[in-house]
Design an enzyme around this catalytic site. Sequence first.
Site, PDB file in Angstrom:
ATOM      1  N   GLU A 187       0.829  -1.211   0.000  1.00 39.50           N
ATOM      2  CA  GLU A 187       0.000   0.000   0.000  1.00 39.50           C
ATOM      3  C   GLU A 187       0.862   1.259   0.000  1.00 39.50           C
ATOM      4  OE1 GLU A 187      -3.973   1.799   2.216  1.00 39.50           O
ATOM      5  OE2 GLU A 187      -2.901   0.128   3.138  1.00 39.50           O
TER       6      GLU A 187
ATOM      7  N   PHE B 195      -8.985  -9.424  -0.180  1.00 38.39           N
ATOM      8  CA  PHE B 195      -8.662 -10.732  -0.743  1.00 38.39           C
ATOM      9  C   PHE B 195      -9.472 -10.919  -2.029  1.00 38.39           C
ATOM     10  CE2 PHE B 195      -7.382 -13.073   3.432  1.00 38.39           C
ATOM     11  CZ  PHE B 195      -6.138 -12.471   3.367  1.00 38.39           C
TER      12      PHE B 195
END
Length: 402
Positions: free
Chosen positions: A305, A390
């Site tokens: 990220e 996910f």
Amino acid sequence: MKRVVITGAGTINALGHNVADTLEAMREGRCGIGDLEFRDVDRLTIKIGGQVRGFEAEGHFNRQQMTLYDRFTQFTLVAAKEAIAQAGLIFHGELAARSGVVLGTAGGGVSTWDDNYRSVYEDGKNRVHPFVVPKLMNNAAASHVSMEYNLKGPTFTVSTACASSNHAMSMAFQMIRSGAALSMVTGGSESMLCFGGVKAWEGLRVMSKDACRPFSANRNGMVQGEGAGVFVFEEYEHARKRGAEILCEVVGCAMSSDAADIVMPSKQGAARAMAGALSDAGVPPSEVGYINAHGTGTAANDKTECAAVADVFGPHADKLMISSTKSMHGHLIGGTGAVELLACIMALRDGVIAPTIGYEEPDPECALDVVPNQAREAEVSVALSNAFAFGGLNAVMALRRI
């Protein structure tokens, strides 16, 4: 294209049973993660979580309702009541017909699944309650909110793992912006903190046994949480004409798929979602002051990220404030983006940046301003809320002070 604003907010989570208490806890950098308390917790390897404590469903719902409401639905209805009360909307006539509900959840009625599997497989019973299916289905919370408040417009549930709430809120935003709806009740909820819910997550080996430490070099995994965040999104002119208090404006959103791996995050996918949200909002990177990060506290997520933020924001990345409130309330899975949107609203309205608590050691792969351990006062005009799930599914929202 219509403008979209937020006129109501409600929540229940490990930090508080309402918005005011939750924001106070965020400002204080309080940790809502602690020892789990439920049946057979001693059989688990992971024994901590962001559990909602002191919540008595009997104080909110009657016995008949209790047979229909899983814990995730209970949380949703509590949060929706607060949000709709703040918005001051009464849904009837045209407003009812043009208002709906879009909520996110990853698991739906996990506690109901868990209880009834026990009943059949452990206790040897051959019957379950006739309302088990309507209690556990993922759309139960959205349906009950629509019935409780006479919301007759588009109503459905989004289930995209940890991005569920952001996907749901993005859909609500787009419906109002396009003119398909006047207002939408939106957000998400989750309640996986039961034996089966935690045991399933143990198998992934991504859970911490002691604390959630996003971006810290010694981070060792995520911590589950539970709760709900619900908002009233409304068309701007409709809100303005009735004199509603406006919390902030939703100005953009974007969604992307990594199309790469079922569990490992992709820098490129996250970057496309952030860049897309900025483009959709018509906002240059230099205007963004704060990002509420997905920030799970896993080695893979946090560095990926941060790399994506650096790619999208370039030199401005060093001036950005980025924090993960999961360090305080845990990872609410499908409900997490909704509760985290509160931190963005606080940054825009109150000029207070929620901290990343538990931060102990700098990580050169997470070399951004992660607002470590203590909240910070700062003026912010635009904020982003990240959710990366996910399955490689990403959803980012952009909000502006108004």
